[in-house]
Design an enzyme around this catalytic site. Sequence first.
Site, PDB file in Angstrom:
ATOM      1  N   TYR A 103      -1.939  -0.575  10.204  1.00  5.96           N
ATOM      2  CA  TYR A 103      -2.032  -0.932   8.782  1.00  5.96           C
ATOM      3  C   TYR A 103      -0.723  -0.585   8.067  1.00  5.96           C
ATOM      4  O   TYR A 103      -0.160  -1.403   7.340  1.00  5.96           O
ATOM      5  CB  TYR A 103      -3.204  -0.161   8.166  1.00  5.96           C
ATOM      6  CG  TYR A 103      -3.449  -0.444   6.701  1.00  5.96           C
ATOM      7  CD1 TYR A 103      -3.913  -1.683   6.275  1.00  5.96           C
ATOM      8  CD2 TYR A 103      -3.237   0.553   5.734  1.00  5.96           C
ATOM      9  CE1 TYR A 103      -4.155  -1.932   4.924  1.00  5.96           C
ATOM     10  CE2 TYR A 103      -3.483   0.314   4.394  1.00  5.96           C
ATOM     11  CZ  TYR A 103      -3.947  -0.932   3.997  1.00  5.96           C
ATOM     12  OH  TYR A 103      -4.181  -1.171   2.666  1.00  5.96           O
ATOM     13  N   SER A 161       0.853  -1.191   0.000  1.00  2.93           N
ATOM     14  CA  SER A 161       0.000   0.000   0.000  1.00  2.93           C
ATOM     15  C   SER A 161       0.891   1.244   0.000  1.00  2.93           C
ATOM     16  O   SER A 161       2.028   1.187   0.488  1.00  2.93           O
ATOM     17  CB  SER A 161      -0.866   0.014   1.263  1.00  2.93           C
ATOM     18  OG  SER A 161      -1.446   1.283   1.452  1.00  2.93           O
TER      19      SER A 161
END
Length: 270
Positions: free
Chosen positions: A164, A151
């Site tokens: 995350y 990501s």
Amino acid sequence: MDLFSIKNKVIIVTGGTGVLGGSFVIALAEQGATVVLIGQNEAIGNERVAALKKQGKEALFVAANVLQEADLINAKNTIIEKYGKIDGLVNGAGGNLPDGILPPGEDVFKMNIEGMKKTMDLNLWGTILPVQVFGPEIAKTGSGSIVNISSVNAKRTVTRGLGYSMGKAAIDLYTKWFAVEMANRYGDKVRINSIMPGFFLTKQNKNLLTNEDGSLTERGNLIIKNTPFKRFGNPDELVGALVWLLSDASKFVTGMDIGVDGGFTINSGV
Ligand code: NAD
């Protein structure tokens, strides 16, 4: 010769029940691969398989939690029994879990550590465990390929989702580390790379990026402002990179992270 061919390859997509995973599954099936969806939502999994079969594609859903080794071993046995081999793995299960997100204005010294650990576990161990279980079969095929999903949050500081970001940053390190360890043992017979998506509107980030009436939140607007293409990505814009990484067209590529982010990570904002 079709340089990008993945025809008749057996490819597993964990999180094939999700939004990005769903688009991966359709694209791989359209390219002639046999696709195995792994996820926890049986209704969606079976529905997607039925839709593909209706179009004459070969697909299978196996219910499994990517954090449970026993589930994954059971999935591997089912796949080998049915198809006899596994050529590729796409680690699509993951996401930004609500418990791991710092609410706006929250005291930064009171972050939900347990929530962040859960998020890190899902993204990191939910990637490593499937490789541990399916990897030995993938290495047997002679041209195996594993694709992790990273990501932009692993590259730039994106507020509120530390668990995350740490999970995805750990995936980046793991992809490079594992690529070398596998190459030392299997040469070029099995490769591991990752795709770094920018921002795509999906279930796991819907509440962060959109209000109930569908308009963008302040955060959603900030993302658009900082993305040179001035829009979110469409899930089908990730599949070109995916097919390339799963095919022999990327035969000399391993340990790499391929950005598909509309320019977000290279933009200084100035
Ligand atoms: P999604 O929530 O739509 O899909 C994730 C899927 O994984 C869901 O079907 C979910 O049920 C499944 N899943 C979750 N935990 C699982 C478990 N323990 N075992 C098995 N399956 C499990 O999210 P998405 O946006 O499609 O995300 C797919 C991947 O892409 C994730 O790794 C996410 O972090 C990554 N990603 C998404 C974006 C984005 O903008 N949407 C950006 C960068 C990276």
